[in-house]
Design a protein around this motif. Structure first.
Motif, PDB file in Angstrom:
ATOM      1  N   ARG A   1       0.772  -1.234   0.006  1.00 48.14           N
ATOM      2  CA  ARG A   1      -0.026   0.161   0.016  1.00 48.14           C
ATOM      3  C   ARG A   1       0.903   1.474   0.069  1.00 48.14           C
ATOM      4  O   ARG A   1       0.503   2.360  -0.177  1.00 48.14           O
ATOM      5  N   MET A   2       2.008   1.265   0.255  1.00 46.32           N
ATOM      6  CA  MET A   2       2.922   2.112   0.396  1.00 46.32           C
ATOM      7  C   MET A   2       3.540   2.326  -0.988  1.00 46.32           C
ATOM      8  O   MET A   2       3.859   3.474  -1.486  1.00 46.32           O
ATOM      9  N   THR A   3       3.863   1.402  -1.714  1.00 37.87           N
ATOM     10  CA  THR A   3       4.640   1.262  -2.975  1.00 37.87           C
ATOM     11  C   THR A   3       3.582   2.387  -4.045  1.00 37.87           C
ATOM     12  O   THR A   3       4.196   3.122  -4.625  1.00 37.87           O
ATOM     13  N   PRO A   4       2.252   2.291  -4.108  1.00 36.11           N
ATOM     14  CA  PRO A   4       1.576   3.261  -5.038  1.00 36.11           C
ATOM     15  C   PRO A   4       1.947   4.706  -4.524  1.00 36.11           C
ATOM     16  O   PRO A   4       1.805   5.426  -5.634  1.00 36.11           O
ATOM     17  N   ARG A   5       1.974   5.033  -3.446  1.00 39.62           N
ATOM     18  CA  ARG A   5       2.264   6.388  -3.099  1.00 39.62           C
ATOM     19  C   ARG A   5       3.711   6.809  -3.488  1.00 39.62           C
ATOM     20  O   ARG A   5       4.013   7.970  -3.941  1.00 39.62           O
TER      21      ARG A   5
ATOM     22  N   GLU B   1      -1.610  13.459  -1.495  1.00 36.14           N
ATOM     23  CA  GLU B   1      -1.222  12.361  -0.562  1.00 36.14           C
ATOM     24  C   GLU B   1      -0.071  12.207  -0.220  1.00 36.14           C
ATOM     25  O   GLU B   1       0.566  11.197   0.693  1.00 36.14           O
ATOM     26  N   ILE B   2       1.031  12.723  -1.047  1.00 31.64           N
ATOM     27  CA  ILE B   2       2.478  12.450  -0.774  1.00 31.64           C
ATOM     28  C   ILE B   2       3.156  13.685  -0.977  1.00 31.64           C
ATOM     29  O   ILE B   2       3.163  14.543  -1.559  1.00 31.64           O
TER      30      ILE B   2
ATOM     31  N   THR C   1       1.657  11.616   3.296  1.00 34.00           N
ATOM     32  CA  THR C   1       2.590  10.629   3.688  1.00 34.00           C
ATOM     33  C   THR C   1       3.945  11.156   3.262  1.00 34.00           C
ATOM     34  O   THR C   1       4.263  11.708   2.274  1.00 34.00           O
ATOM     35  N   VAL C   2       4.745  11.351   4.397  1.00 35.26           N
ATOM     36  CA  VAL C   2       5.985  11.921   4.095  1.00 35.26           C
ATOM     37  C   VAL C   2       7.084  11.023   3.887  1.00 35.26           C
ATOM     38  O   VAL C   2       7.578  10.145   4.891  1.00 35.26           O
TER      39      VAL C   2
END
Length: 360
Positions: free
Chosen positions: A9-13, A34-35, A55-56
């Motif tokens: 779920r982090m990879t798409p970000r 979102e990022i 998401t940082v």
């Protein structure tokens, strides 16, 4: 707080940060990006304006300082803005995640061993990218490295990707340099600084002209590729957006174990009787691809496998000079209705939800 969820779920970000294309869940109007990426301790400046719903991606030393904050932090060991190996989520139970950043010209000669970011870094590399695109358009031969499921091509809008509401810009991704300059990625020219930025100000700089007077898609590569050269090359190839969508489609299909993928309109057709090229410059339409056994339809991160016979019907829809809608009679109408039900549209599309695959 450190990111501790499912790494998939982090990879798409991260992919959004690199490419500028958001295949994540639809963003409500007025929501923050979102990022956000920080390469120094400017995170509080960002979150004070953008809120905590970001998401940082931050260097290890910065991430440690933010471990107790409500902001979701992905620690980065290395520099995403350099040609190097970087590691994400070092403290994650299933981590770390390794990402290689490399330039376009070396990529055909380097084995793709894991997640890889490929960047265009000069006029000559931009010319190589165009040569690969021209080859695909003329013969249907796509660069092998570029269609690897492990590869993400950076800054897609500058390379001709179709524009849309969730395609690049400060509402999608942000990066902060060590000096406090804000850009849309670690590789691009700044739109403002953390000391005085507002969301509206960044929007204006993106849409109406940043410090260099460049607008939108011209911004991401402006520091490495001559802006006039880029603009002329993209204008001369109105099919570039569809080419980049085709590359994304092939990656998705290959990720499910299918090889020898051909793309309709790029040196190949399922139906040899199709003479129209009406779909050639339509980046908004789904991509139809096929192997010897199956046909596939891809749009905005969604992939649907269909029979080759169904692919022939869809190919005739894509190349029709007259609109064909899901309420059409017979098999074509039923097939279009089924496509619409899984989020694949043959009119003006909206951004789909995160890389959802049905039947592949």
């Amino acid at each position: 707080m450190y990111f501790t969820g499912d790494l998939t779920r982090m990879t798409p970000r991260l992919r959004t940060l690199i490419t500028g294309i958001d295949y994540g869940s639809p963003r409500p109007a007025g929501a923050p990006p979102e990022i956000a990426v920080s390469r120094t301790a400017h995170v509080s400046d960002l979150t004070d304006v953008l809120g905590r719903a970001v998401t940082v991606f931050a260097p290890r030393d910065v991430a440690c300082d933010l471990a107790d904050s409500p902001t979701v932090v992905v620690d980065v060991d290395g520099d995403l803005g350099e040609m190097d190996e970087v590691y994400l989520c070092s403290d994650h139970p299933d981590g770390p995640v390794s990402v290689r950043v490399q330039d376009y010209s070396s990529s055909p000669y380097v084995s793709i061993l894991g997640s890889t970011v490929v960047r265009v870094t000069s006029d000559s590399e931009f010319a190589e990218y165009l040569d690969d695109a021209d080859s695909a358009a003329e013969s249907g031969t796509f660069a092998e490295f570029l269609t690897s499921p492990a590869v993400a091509l950076a800054d897609l809008t500058a390379l001709g990707f179709p524009t849309g509401p969730a395609v690049d810009g400060p509402r999608v991704r942000l990066s902060v340099s060590p000096e406090g300059d804000i850009a849309v990625s670690p590789f691009t020219t700044p739109l403002g600084t953390v000391s005085d930025f507002t969301v509206a100000g960044l929007d204006t700089a993106w849409a109406e002209g940043g410090p260099d007077g460049l607008v939108g898609a011209a911004i991401p590569l402006a520091h490495v590729v001559d802006p006039d050269l880029r603009a002329r090359s993209v204008a001369d190839r109105p099919w570039l957006g569809r080419y980049l969508c085709a590359v994304e489609a092939i990656r998705a299909i290959r990720s499910h174990g299918h090889d020898d993928v051909r793309v309709s309109g790029f040196g190949a057709r399922l139906d040899s009787g199709v003479a129209s090229d009406a779909d050639r410059a339509r980046g908004d339409l789904p991509v139809l691809a096929f192997t010897s056994d199956h046909a596939f339809v891809w749009q905005e991160g969604r992939l649907r496998r269909v029979s080759r016979d169904a692919g022939v019907l869809l190919e005739n829809v894509l190349t029709s000079t007259e609109p064909v809608t899901p309420d059409a009679d017979g098999a074509t109408g039923r097939l279009l209705a089924a496509m619409t039900a899984v989020g694949i549209g043959f009119g003006t599309p909206t951004r789909a939800e995160a890389s959802q695959t049905v039947g592949a």
